[in-house]
Design an enzyme around this catalytic site. Structure first.
Site, PDB file in Angstrom:
ATOM      1  CB  THR A   8      42.476  55.968  73.811  1.00 50.24           C
ATOM      2  OG1 THR A   8      44.140  56.267  73.676  1.00 50.24           O
ATOM      3  CG2 THR A   8      42.481  57.722  74.734  1.00 50.24           C
ATOM      4  CE  LYS A  13      43.998  58.606  69.220  1.00 55.66           C
ATOM      5  NZ  LYS A  13      43.600  56.818  69.021  1.00 55.66           N
ATOM      6  CG  ASP A  70      38.669  52.174  64.371  1.00 53.85           C
ATOM      7  OD1 ASP A  70      39.698  51.964  64.975  1.00 53.85           O
ATOM      8  OD2 ASP A  70      37.915  51.964  63.585  1.00 53.85           O
ATOM      9  CG  HIS A 184      41.995  61.684  59.910  1.00 57.10           C
ATOM     10  ND1 HIS A 184      43.588  61.579  59.579  1.00 57.10           N
ATOM     11  CD2 HIS A 184      42.242  59.922  60.766  1.00 57.10           C
ATOM     12  CE1 HIS A 184      44.571  61.214  60.085  1.00 57.10           C
ATOM     13  NE2 HIS A 184      43.495  59.768  61.334  1.00 57.10           N
TER      14      HIS A 184
END
Length: 202
Positions: A8, A13, A70, A184
């Site tokens: 990424t 992130k 993902d 998540h």
């Protein structure tokens, strides 16, 4: 020290991964460190399949171990859509406003003002010797037509989760710490950290 490239260019992130892996014998770098690279073709049918595709592709392109993710939202009333197409639900990748507008329109078309839904995240680590580790995170909630909150991104203002005392808040109303504890991506990352600790003998 093992160099791990995160598939990424998202600075947030990268910071998150660096913090999570700070106790491991690894150096975390972003794709931006390797100049202009082609994009991986994410044509998998599941979140894990797409994460595997990206991890394998960029491991080959950079010659380094790679971690790819993902993620997306699955809405029960839409038969699990948008799923792996979450970022481009309305046709243009990353257009949050258009994606949310389409989601609202699809629910209204069905005469619904809410639906059960879940956020999913798959993380895949691939080493240069072919070793693969996978982790999955999920949080269940409800999507509603009315957005709330200024934080988060994507579908967060429409994704409601139960909090203490039976109150509901959207992911966009949670603090970063609250969101990380239940999200998540947070759950998948904590699971991957455990596996990497074992892998590196920590």
């Amino acid at each position: 020290m093992k160099k791990i490239v995160i598939a990424t260019k998202n600075a947030g992130k990268i910071r998150e991964m660096k913090a999570a892996f700070s106790h491991l014998p690894v150096e975390v770098v972003s794709l931006a460190s390797f100049g202009s690279l082609p994009d991986a073709v994410e044509d998998g049918a599941t979140f894990e399949a797409n994460a595997r595709i990206k991890a394998h592709f960029f491991c080959g392109e950079t010659g380094c171990a790679c971690i790819a993710d993902d993620s997306g939202i699955e809405i029960a009333a839409l038969d699990g859509a948008p799923g792996v197409h979450s970022a481009r639900f309305a046709g243009v990748h990353g257009d949050d406003a258009a994606n949310n507008a389409k989601m609202v329109a699809e629910l209204e078309k069905r005469g619904l003002d809410a639906s059960a839904a879940d956020y999913r995240c798959a993380l895949v680590f691939e080493d240069t010797d072919g070793t693969i580790l996978t982790a999955d995170g999920r949080v269940d909630g409800t999507v509603r037509l009315t957005p709330r909150g200024e934080g988060g991104f994507g579908y967060d203002p429409y994704f409601y989760v139960p909090r203490d005392g039976g109150e509901e808040k959207t992911m966009a109303e949670l603090t970063l710490a609250e969101k990380d504890a239940i999200s998540h991506r947070g759950r998948a990352l904590r699971e991957l950290v455990k596996q990497l600790e074992r892998y590196f003998g920590k």
